[in-house]
Design a protein around this motif. Structure first.
Motif, PDB file in Angstrom:
ATOM      1  N   UNK A 114       0.805  -1.222   0.000  1.00  0.00           N
ATOM      2  CA  UNK A 114       0.000   0.000   0.000  1.00  0.00           C
ATOM      3  C   UNK A 114       0.841   1.276   0.000  1.00  0.00           C
ATOM      4  N   UNK A 115       1.823   1.351   0.858  1.00  0.00           N
ATOM      5  CA  UNK A 115       2.520   2.616   1.101  1.00  0.00           C
ATOM      6  C   UNK A 115       3.517   2.977   0.009  1.00  0.00           C
ATOM      7  N   UNK A 116       3.594   4.298  -0.246  1.00  0.00           N
ATOM      8  CA  UNK A 116       4.614   4.801  -1.153  1.00  0.00           C
ATOM      9  C   UNK A 116       5.981   4.545  -0.522  1.00  0.00           C
ATOM     10  N   UNK A 117       7.009   4.643  -1.308  1.00  0.00           N
ATOM     11  CA  UNK A 117       8.368   4.365  -0.861  1.00  0.00           C
ATOM     12  C   UNK A 117       8.991   5.623  -0.242  1.00  0.00           C
ATOM     13  N   UNK A 118       8.420   6.066   0.861  1.00  0.00           N
ATOM     14  CA  UNK A 118       8.826   7.320   1.492  1.00  0.00           C
ATOM     15  C   UNK A 118      10.292   7.344   1.875  1.00  0.00           C
TER      16      UNK A 118
ATOM     17  N   UNK B 291      12.735   5.088   0.802  1.00  0.00           N
ATOM     18  CA  UNK B 291      13.625   4.422  -0.138  1.00  0.00           C
ATOM     19  C   UNK B 291      14.074   3.036   0.299  1.00  0.00           C
ATOM     20  N   UNK B 292      13.292   2.402   1.170  1.00  0.00           N
ATOM     21  CA  UNK B 292      13.714   1.101   1.694  1.00  0.00           C
ATOM     22  C   UNK B 292      12.926  -0.069   1.099  1.00  0.00           C
ATOM     23  N   UNK B 293      12.194   0.164   0.020  1.00  0.00           N
ATOM     24  CA  UNK B 293      11.528  -0.950  -0.654  1.00  0.00           C
ATOM     25  C   UNK B 293      11.887  -0.911  -2.135  1.00  0.00           C
ATOM     26  N   UNK B 294      11.634  -1.983  -2.826  1.00  0.00           N
ATOM     27  CA  UNK B 294      12.062  -2.122  -4.221  1.00  0.00           C
ATOM     28  C   UNK B 294      11.289  -1.211  -5.176  1.00  0.00           C
ATOM     29  N   UNK B 295      10.087  -0.790  -4.810  1.00  0.00           N
ATOM     30  CA  UNK B 295       9.274   0.053  -5.678  1.00  0.00           C
ATOM     31  C   UNK B 295       8.259   0.823  -4.876  1.00  0.00           C
ATOM     32  N   UNK B 296       7.369   1.480  -5.583  1.00  0.00           N
ATOM     33  CA  UNK B 296       6.336   2.295  -4.954  1.00  0.00           C
ATOM     34  C   UNK B 296       5.084   1.471  -4.660  1.00  0.00           C
ATOM     35  N   UNK B 297       4.460   1.747  -3.531  1.00  0.00           N
ATOM     36  CA  UNK B 297       3.155   1.177  -3.229  1.00  0.00           C
ATOM     37  C   UNK B 297       2.080   1.938  -3.986  1.00  0.00           C
ATOM     38  N   UNK B 298       0.848   1.585  -3.785  1.00  0.00           N
ATOM     39  CA  UNK B 298      -0.229   2.111  -4.617  1.00  0.00           C
ATOM     40  C   UNK B 298      -1.095   3.187  -3.966  1.00  0.00           C
ATOM     41  N   UNK B 299      -0.711   3.755  -2.829  1.00  0.00           N
ATOM     42  CA  UNK B 299      -1.573   4.733  -2.169  1.00  0.00           C
ATOM     43  C   UNK B 299      -1.802   5.979  -3.019  1.00  0.00           C
TER      44      UNK B 299
END
Length: 153
Positions: free
Chosen positions: A107-111, A113-121
């Motif tokens: 769900x969450x955006x990659x605020x 920078x610790x995930x591989x991509x952007x979430x969908x919020x």
């Protein structure tokens, strides 16, 4: 055909719907301008087309549509011209973005920078605003409302 155009232009003369339309158009415009004319830190049409087709693997028609929807759709939304059509285009585009690239990242955006991509919020917010415009039209201050009112006279 004339009835279809009338349905597209029909709008609820509420200021709140104008605000939703303006918000949607103003938020999307810089993204479209980056992609088409290279302002706001963007790279312009050629580089964006190459990136969308080679790096992301989108077909040429889809990549072209993304650029046109974001740029011309956002301007049309701000003006209130065929807002239902452009809002539907954005809702479809962002649904595709969620399903193809964001769903796997949650769900969450990659605020941070610790995930591989952007979430969908963010995409859900765009779809929600677009659905409001699709259901209610352009609102009070729009070209659609002006055209509709002139046809009634």
């Amino acid at each position: 055909m004339k009835n279809l155009v009338k349905q597209l232009l029909k709008t609820n003369p509420n200021i709140g719907f104008s605000i939703a339309r303006w918000t949607l158009g103003l938020v999307i415009f810089p993204h479209g301008a980056q992609k088409l004319i290279g302002i706001f830190g963007g790279h312009g049409y050629s580089t964006t087309m190459e990136s969308l087709t080679t790096q992301m693997g989108l077909p040429n028609l889809v990549a072209f549509s993304v650029i046109m929807i974001e740029f011309f759709g956002s301007i049309s939304l701000v003006l209130g011209l065929f807002s239902r059509f452009w809002a539907l285009s954005l809702a479809g585009m962002f649904t595709g973005i969620i399903l193809t690239t964001q769903l796997e990242h949650g769900f969450f955006m990659n605020w941070f920078g610790n995930q591989a991509g952007e979430g969908y919020e963010y995409s859900l917010l765009i779809i929600g605003l677009a659905l409001g415009v699709i259901v209610n039209g352009s609102g009070k201050w729009s070209i659609d409302a002006s055209i509709s009112n002139n046809e009634k006279k």
